[in-house]
Design an enzyme around this catalytic site. Sequence first.
Site, PDB file in Angstrom:
ATOM      1  CB  CYS A 111      29.485  -3.117  64.885  1.00 31.75           C
ATOM      2  SG  CYS A 111      28.455  -4.434  64.191  1.00 31.75           S
ATOM      3  CG  HIS A 242      27.872  -1.879  68.265  1.00 28.55           C
ATOM      4  ND1 HIS A 242      26.887  -1.570  67.766  1.00 28.55           N
ATOM      5  CD2 HIS A 242      28.327  -3.088  68.220  1.00 28.55           C
ATOM      6  CE1 HIS A 242      26.417  -2.607  67.011  1.00 28.55           C
ATOM      7  NE2 HIS A 242      27.506  -3.747  67.202  1.00 28.55           N
ATOM      8  CG  ASN A 272      23.902  -5.247  66.674  1.00 25.88           C
ATOM      9  OD1 ASN A 272      24.251  -4.164  65.895  1.00 25.88           O
ATOM     10  ND2 ASN A 272      24.824  -6.076  66.955  1.00 25.88           N
TER      11      ASN A 272
END
Length: 317
Positions: A111, A242, A272
């Site tokens: 990520c 993020h 996500n």
Amino acid sequence: SFGKIIATARYLPEKIVTNDDLAEWMDTSDEWIQSRTGIKQRHIAEAENTSDMCLQVAKKLVDKAAIDPLSLDFVIVATMSPDYTSPSVACQVQGQLGAKQAMAFDVAAACAGFVYALATAENFMRSGMKRGIVIGGEKTSKLLDWQDRSSAVLFGDGAAGVLLEASEEPSIIKQMLRADGERASSLTSGFRNNCNVFYEGSETSTALAMDGRGIWNFALNDVTKSLKEFIGDESVDYYLLHQANKRIIEKMARKMNEPIEKFPMNLMNYGNTSAASIPILLDELVEANILSLNSNQKVVLTGYGGGLAWGNLLIQL
Ligand SMILES: O=C(O)C1CCN(c2ccc(-c3cc(CO)ccc3Cl)cn2)CC1
């Protein structure tokens, strides 16, 4: 010269899966998912793989900027869900885009991947490259254990990226890239069983597994602390974090003593999307004219996740 963002683009697969859709066959609920994560729905790729979504982004970038793919010096893709270990997604994109002059490689930083990839591209441009594309793209839906409700409800598929061109003035003003490999086990995915004709090895689950509590604490402690150090007394217009979890972003904003309005969120619509989350958010903010290229607005991009890896970029658009 320095890198400057000339264009942004995103690509989401068509299929939208709501929390209620998941609750039809998984022991979960819209109420639990929304209250604990902020997520309402996510896009899930079907026949399309990671490289297909990244290619769509690359085509949009080239079309938006009206450039010849042959003018690209590099194609860099950040992903934790490549189609293959070889060829890289970046090479697949380079080939199908016709960017024959571009070098191409993937960045594996989960990520934090897009921030690592953008910093890497900037460093190439400071050593002479003139034009390239940086994409974050994921199909984590093929890596998940869809029987594990604690992780399966969190993730979504998608891709997004930027076109960079050489500029005399620096735009990516400051970068910080960090890792803590001692906590590598906090988020694992895609393990290839360690066996060969001479060694039997042991069957290990290859599905994505996450120590939620461990990553939660990492985000609120390590990432927030390093972000405060990174910012110092800079004035920042927007923080593009993020998009992992609404509550975590709210807590990070409070720890930064910054108003939540500076922390735009779109995770409710996408879940996500790992390395794609920051560039998807960036493209949406540009499209909505909340951010404008060439505006001199100061934004911070912060990626954090598996590795553990994290990174901050201070960009003056
Ligand atoms: O409330 C609960 O019970 C649960 C508690 C655990 N949660 C978490 C924990 C960690 C992450 C996360 C994941 C990555 C990987 O991209 C990166 C960064 C983060 Cl902060 C996302 N959600 C969900 C709600």
